[in-house]
Enzyme design. Structure first.
Site, PDB file in Angstrom:
ATOM      1  N   SER A 124      -5.019   3.000  38.005  1.00 15.24           N
ATOM      2  CA  SER A 124      -5.733   1.931  38.703  1.00 15.24           C
ATOM      3  C   SER A 124      -5.991   0.765  37.737  1.00 15.24           C
ATOM      4  CB  SER A 124      -7.012   2.501  39.316  1.00 15.24           C
ATOM      5  OG  SER A 124      -7.527   1.651  40.309  1.00 15.24           O
ATOM      6  N   ASP A 129      -2.631   5.847  49.605  1.00 10.90           N
ATOM      7  CA  ASP A 129      -3.283   5.179  48.490  1.00 10.90           C
ATOM      8  C   ASP A 129      -3.835   3.810  48.890  1.00 10.90           C
ATOM      9  OD1 ASP A 129      -3.967   4.396  45.851  1.00 10.90           O
ATOM     10  OD2 ASP A 129      -2.181   5.391  45.043  1.00 10.90           O
ATOM     11  N   HIS A 158      -5.378   7.855  46.278  1.00 12.75           N
ATOM     12  CA  HIS A 158      -5.417   7.124  45.009  1.00 12.75           C
ATOM     13  C   HIS A 158      -5.402   8.031  43.782  1.00 12.75           C
ATOM     14  CE1 HIS A 158      -5.920   3.371  42.912  1.00 12.75           C
ATOM     15  NE2 HIS A 158      -7.092   3.673  42.389  1.00 12.75           N
TER      16      HIS A 158
END
Length: 309
Positions: A122, A262, A289
């Site tokens: 991320s 996601d 995610h």
């Protein structure tokens, strides 16, 4: 849960000099395995910005299976590293460069700056990509996990995904964003509905993922300053961030990953994927995610095979 019975684990801190402040700072880190084993280490960069590294401890599966030393650390302002709540809202302090300098400081402290792999998840993938653009000689493999090509596109996709939430949840989000009351419990509960779909779909949510969310709740300084109150209400210093125009400069061997559900959607990843000449993209069909949590076994196989290449 994970076991460290088959390898050594150490925790320590490294001093971090931040020229703009007088307060002594430190970066907390944990090493799974032996950095002197002869195996190239993998350094994992957590997301947020404003999270902690707890949810990446599962990467120690790579240590247990293959002897890969894995280094995780809490970035400045997060987890067990130095907190600076007095810097909340200071966008001139909380910059990408601050965290790039912290990464370089840790690599040098550990003596691995000449031979290492990176995995960034991320926000950590955003940071890892920017690090890779500078073409560090020691970086051999790079995994960009569920990371956006740019934050404007990220916001567009989050707002598209939220249109599929129940109407009462959408109404709660809209109400509090318009009123400036995003610190309310109702708003947090509405965001949790989004997280259950697009952050981590495991039920119950793993304890190390809960720990990360708890750290943000304890001190949201970094998250609120750089991101904003939620994933789809990005008003912080990263709101215009992009790597798209520089991604072609990345020379390290590269994998990109995301999950089918996601929040880092295919649309979010594609501009970076398109810009890099040689890259493979792996998607995890039962994940959102956090495929390293949601499809842990397959994820570790994919990463281990890539690092061994």
């Amino acid at each position: 849960m994970f076991s460290t019975s088959s390898f050594t684990t150490i925790e320590s801190e490294v001093p971090l000099h931040v020229p703009s402040i007088a307060k002594p700072c430190k970066t907390w880190y944990r090493v799974f395995g032996d950095l002197k084993s002869g195996n190239r280490p993998l350094i994992a960069l957590h997301g947020g910005p404003g999270c902690s590294s707890d949810y990446l401890y599962v990467l120690s599966d790579l240590t247990a299976a293959n002897g890969t030393p894995v280094v995780v650390y809490d970035q400045l302002g997060n987890g067990r590293s130095t907190h600076l709540p007095e810097k909340k809202g200071d966008t001139t302090f909380w910059t990408e460069q601050l965290f790039l300098d912290e990464l370089d400081n840790l690599l040098t402290h550990l003596g691995i700056q000449n031979d290492y792999d990176l995995l960034g998840h991320s926000w950590g993938g955003m940071l890892a990509a920017r690090h890779a653009v500078s073409k560090p000689a020691g970086l051999k493999h790079l995994i960009i996990a569920s990371s956006p090509s740019g934050m404007r596109l990220w916001v567009e996709e989050q707002n598209r995904l939220r249109t599929y939430l129940p109407q009462d949840v959408q109404a709660a989000l809209n109400k509090h964003e318009e009123a400036g009351t995003t610190d309310s419990k109702e708003y947090e509960e509405a965001v949790a509905v989004f997280y259950d779909r697009h952050l981590c779909r495991l039920k119950p949510m793993p304890s190390d993922v809960v720990a990360v969310l708890d750290w943000i709740a304890k001190d949201p300084t970094v998250y609120h300053t750089m991101n904003g109150p939620s994933e789809f209400h990005v008003i912080g210093s990263l709101k215009d961030w992009t790597i798209t125009n520089d991604a072609h400069k990345i020379e390290a061997s590269l994998r990109m990953t995301n999950g089918r559900y996601d929040e880092a959607t295919d649309n979010v990843l594609f501009p970076m994927f398109k810009a890099i000449p040689h890259v493979k993209w792996v998607q995890f069909s039962d994940s959102s995610h956090m495929p390293h949590q949601e499809e842990r076994g397959r994820y570790m196989i994919v990463v281990a095979e890539f690092l061994a290449n």
